[in-house]
Design a protein around this motif. Structure first.
Motif, PDB file in Angstrom:
ATOM      1  N   GLU A  74       0.806  -1.218   0.000  1.00 30.44           N
ATOM      2  CA  GLU A  74       0.000   0.000   0.000  1.00 30.44           C
ATOM      3  C   GLU A  74       0.846   1.278   0.000  1.00 30.44           C
ATOM      4  O   GLU A  74       0.360   2.359  -0.320  1.00 30.44           O
ATOM      5  CB  GLU A  74      -0.942   0.024   1.208  1.00 30.44           C
ATOM      6  CG  GLU A  74      -0.247  -0.061   2.569  1.00 30.44           C
ATOM      7  CD  GLU A  74      -0.065  -1.478   3.066  1.00 30.44           C
ATOM      8  OE1 GLU A  74      -0.122  -1.682   4.291  1.00 30.44           O
ATOM      9  OE2 GLU A  74       0.141  -2.378   2.225  1.00 30.44           O
ATOM     10  N   LEU A  75       2.124   1.137   0.349  1.00 28.36           N
ATOM     11  CA  LEU A  75       3.009   2.302   0.402  1.00 28.36           C
ATOM     12  C   LEU A  75       3.934   2.408  -0.811  1.00 28.36           C
ATOM     13  O   LEU A  75       4.826   3.276  -0.837  1.00 28.36           O
ATOM     14  CB  LEU A  75       3.858   2.272   1.676  1.00 28.36           C
ATOM     15  CG  LEU A  75       3.105   2.390   3.007  1.00 28.36           C
ATOM     16  CD1 LEU A  75       4.077   2.272   4.178  1.00 28.36           C
ATOM     17  CD2 LEU A  75       2.334   3.702   3.088  1.00 28.36           C
ATOM     18  N   LEU A 111      19.941   7.944   3.658  1.00 32.71           N
ATOM     19  CA  LEU A 111      19.370   6.652   3.266  1.00 32.71           C
ATOM     20  C   LEU A 111      19.169   5.760   4.478  1.00 32.71           C
ATOM     21  O   LEU A 111      18.135   5.089   4.610  1.00 32.71           O
ATOM     22  CB  LEU A 111      20.284   5.971   2.243  1.00 32.71           C
ATOM     23  CG  LEU A 111      19.827   4.594   1.737  1.00 32.71           C
ATOM     24  CD1 LEU A 111      18.456   4.689   1.077  1.00 32.71           C
ATOM     25  CD2 LEU A 111      20.851   4.020   0.755  1.00 32.71           C
ATOM     26  N   ASN A 112      20.139   5.764   5.366  1.00 32.07           N
ATOM     27  CA  ASN A 112      20.019   4.959   6.593  1.00 32.07           C
ATOM     28  C   ASN A 112      18.846   5.427   7.448  1.00 32.07           C
ATOM     29  O   ASN A 112      18.141   4.615   8.069  1.00 32.07           O
ATOM     30  CB  ASN A 112      21.319   5.036   7.406  1.00 32.07           C
ATOM     31  CG  ASN A 112      22.477   4.345   6.717  1.00 32.07           C
ATOM     32  OD1 ASN A 112      22.282   3.486   5.862  1.00 32.07           O
ATOM     33  ND2 ASN A 112      23.685   4.713   7.086  1.00 32.07           N
ATOM     34  N   ALA A 118      11.365   2.518   8.138  1.00 27.78           N
ATOM     35  CA  ALA A 118      10.538   1.585   7.367  1.00 27.78           C
ATOM     36  C   ALA A 118       9.610   0.802   8.301  1.00 27.78           C
ATOM     37  O   ALA A 118      10.059   0.256   9.310  1.00 27.78           O
ATOM     38  CB  ALA A 118      11.433   0.632   6.585  1.00 27.78           C
ATOM     39  N   PRO A 119       8.298   0.713   7.966  1.00 29.21           N
ATOM     40  CA  PRO A 119       7.328   0.109   8.894  1.00 29.21           C
ATOM     41  C   PRO A 119       7.204  -1.413   8.805  1.00 29.21           C
ATOM     42  O   PRO A 119       6.746  -2.050   9.750  1.00 29.21           O
ATOM     43  CB  PRO A 119       6.010   0.774   8.481  1.00 29.21           C
ATOM     44  CG  PRO A 119       6.188   1.064   7.018  1.00 29.21           C
ATOM     45  CD  PRO A 119       7.644   1.371   6.832  1.00 29.21           C
ATOM     46  N   PHE A 120       7.607  -2.007   7.675  1.00 30.40           N
ATOM     47  CA  PHE A 120       7.354  -3.438   7.471  1.00 30.40           C
ATOM     48  C   PHE A 120       8.651  -4.229   7.300  1.00 30.40           C
ATOM     49  O   PHE A 120       9.672  -3.694   6.863  1.00 30.40           O
ATOM     50  CB  PHE A 120       6.465  -3.665   6.240  1.00 30.40           C
ATOM     51  CG  PHE A 120       5.214  -2.843   6.230  1.00 30.40           C
ATOM     52  CD1 PHE A 120       4.308  -2.915   7.291  1.00 30.40           C
ATOM     53  CD2 PHE A 120       4.942  -1.989   5.173  1.00 30.40           C
ATOM     54  CE1 PHE A 120       3.138  -2.160   7.276  1.00 30.40           C
ATOM     55  CE2 PHE A 120       3.789  -1.226   5.151  1.00 30.40           C
ATOM     56  CZ  PHE A 120       2.885  -1.301   6.210  1.00 30.40           C
ATOM     57  N   GLU A 121       8.561  -5.520   7.612  1.00 21.36           N
ATOM     58  CA  GLU A 121       9.694  -6.421   7.407  1.00 21.36           C
ATOM     59  C   GLU A 121      10.029  -6.556   5.925  1.00 21.36           C
ATOM     60  O   GLU A 121      11.192  -6.631   5.518  1.00 21.36           O
ATOM     61  CB  GLU A 121       9.375  -7.791   7.998  1.00 21.36           C
ATOM     62  CG  GLU A 121      10.486  -8.821   7.861  1.00 21.36           C
ATOM     63  CD  GLU A 121      11.717  -8.474   8.690  1.00 21.36           C
ATOM     64  OE1 GLU A 121      12.813  -8.943   8.344  1.00 21.36           O
ATOM     65  OE2 GLU A 121      11.570  -7.720   9.686  1.00 21.36           O
ATOM     66  N   LYS A 122       8.994  -6.555   5.098  1.00 18.88           N
ATOM     67  CA  LYS A 122       9.186  -6.721   3.652  1.00 18.88           C
ATOM     68  C   LYS A 122       9.871  -5.505   3.014  1.00 18.88           C
ATOM     69  O   LYS A 122      10.295  -5.561   1.852  1.00 18.88           O
ATOM     70  CB  LYS A 122       7.849  -6.980   2.964  1.00 18.88           C
ATOM     71  CG  LYS A 122       6.832  -5.848   3.116  1.00 18.88           C
ATOM     72  CD  LYS A 122       5.503  -6.229   2.476  1.00 18.88           C
ATOM     73  CE  LYS A 122       4.463  -5.111   2.645  1.00 18.88           C
ATOM     74  NZ  LYS A 122       3.169  -5.481   2.054  1.00 18.88           N
ATOM     75  N   CYS A 123       9.989  -4.403   3.764  1.00 22.46           N
ATOM     76  CA  CYS A 123      10.660  -3.200   3.243  1.00 22.46           C
ATOM     77  C   CYS A 123      12.124  -3.476   2.895  1.00 22.46           C
ATOM     78  O   CYS A 123      12.730  -2.762   2.099  1.00 22.46           O
ATOM     79  CB  CYS A 123      10.583  -2.066   4.257  1.00 22.46           C
ATOM     80  SG  CYS A 123       8.915  -1.403   4.517  1.00 22.46           S
ATOM     81  N   LYS A 124      12.691  -4.518   3.522  1.00 25.05           N
ATOM     82  CA  LYS A 124      14.097  -4.866   3.270  1.00 25.05           C
ATOM     83  C   LYS A 124      14.348  -5.130   1.789  1.00 25.05           C
ATOM     84  O   LYS A 124      15.417  -4.817   1.257  1.00 25.05           O
ATOM     85  CB  LYS A 124      14.492  -6.089   4.098  1.00 25.05           C
ATOM     86  CG  LYS A 124      14.570  -5.836   5.598  1.00 25.05           C
ATOM     87  CD  LYS A 124      14.988  -7.098   6.331  1.00 25.05           C
ATOM     88  CE  LYS A 124      15.088  -6.843   7.834  1.00 25.05           C
ATOM     89  NZ  LYS A 124      15.470  -8.072   8.579  1.00 25.05           N
TER      90      LYS A 124
END
Length: 253
Positions: A74-75, A111-112, A118-124
């Motif tokens: 969604e983001l 960038l760091n 980042a709110p989600f684990e999948k953001c990695k």
């Protein structure tokens, strides 16, 4: 990822080849024109090259973000704008002749910071793609010799050959009249008679000093008995000396 790296290496090789061809053209023109025209040619070539390279980087950003980011998120659109803005900001540094290490450090810190929020684990997954793009841009800056870290600069200093530097740079520049000759050619070619009038040196005495500069590849003679002009090396050394002069707090003539 392997194919993308291979494509990147191929593109960089092609860019280097284009730069090499430009340098060859400039070297050939040096024998038939003056330093002002060379500077203008180099400036125009650089602008065209940077414009083309900026277009490539922007395309690379857009294409990689679209392929590498997680589709069902969604983001995604919001993050894509943030990532694109960051990467374009970093890519814009390529317009500079010398990129300070602090600029890259600041962008890495930014960038760091974005990554830490980042709110989600999948953001990695998305941040992995952004990091690869960022590193690719920095490596390109290194390849163009417009960016290096302080550590890399220290390593370059350690490779200095004292004997060669003294013989081909310091010794030819260690004479006031030879430096005077170099300065006089900064904007135009000079005849033997005009250099004689400038320095007060006659015949063999002037030839001696000119030969020192010729042997050091700082000047060249367009043809036998022709005008004298700066080489690229001579021009760069004058620029460096001007910067040293400013640092020393001395006024220019």
């Amino acid at each position: 990822m392997l194919n993308e790296n291979e494509d990147y290496k191929k593109e960089i090789t092609e860019i280097k080849e284009r730069l090499g061809n430009i340098q060859k053209d400039i070297k050939n023109l040096m024998e038939n024109t003056n330093q002002q025209y060379i500077d203008l040619l180099l400036s125009n070539s650089k602008k065209e090259f940077i414009t083309a390279l900026t277009g490539y980087l922007n395309h690379d950003i857009e294409n990689t973000l679209e392929k590498g980011m997680i589709i069902e998120c969604e983001l995604k659109n919001e993050c894509k704008v943030i990532f694109k803005t960051f990467l374009q900001k970093n890519a814009s540094l390529i317009n500079q002749d010398n990129i300070p290490e602090e600029a890259i450090i600041e962008n890495q810190a930014e960038l760091n910071k974005i990554k830490s929020e980042a709110p989600f684990e999948k953001c990695k997954t998305c941040f992995n793609e952004i990091s690869v793009l960022f590193e690719k841009q920095v490596n390109l800056m290194r390849s163009l010799c417009i960016y290096s870290t302080n550590q890399e600069k220290k390593q370059d200093i350690s490779t200095i050959c004292e004997e060669t530097l003294v013989k081909h740079v310091l010794e030819p520049l260690s004479n006031r009249q030879r430096l005077q000759i170099l300065k006089s050619m900064a904007n135009d070619t000079k005849t033997f008679s005009s250099l004689s009038e400038l320095t007060g040196l006659k015949g063999g005495n002037l030839l001696f000093h000119l030969q020192k500069l010729l042997d050091g590849d700082m000047i060249l003679q367009r043809h036998e008995r022709g005008d004298y002009m700066l080489t690229e090396k001579g021009y760069k050394l004058l620029v460096m000396l001007s910067e040293v002069n400013v640092l020393s707090g001395q006024k220019t003539d």
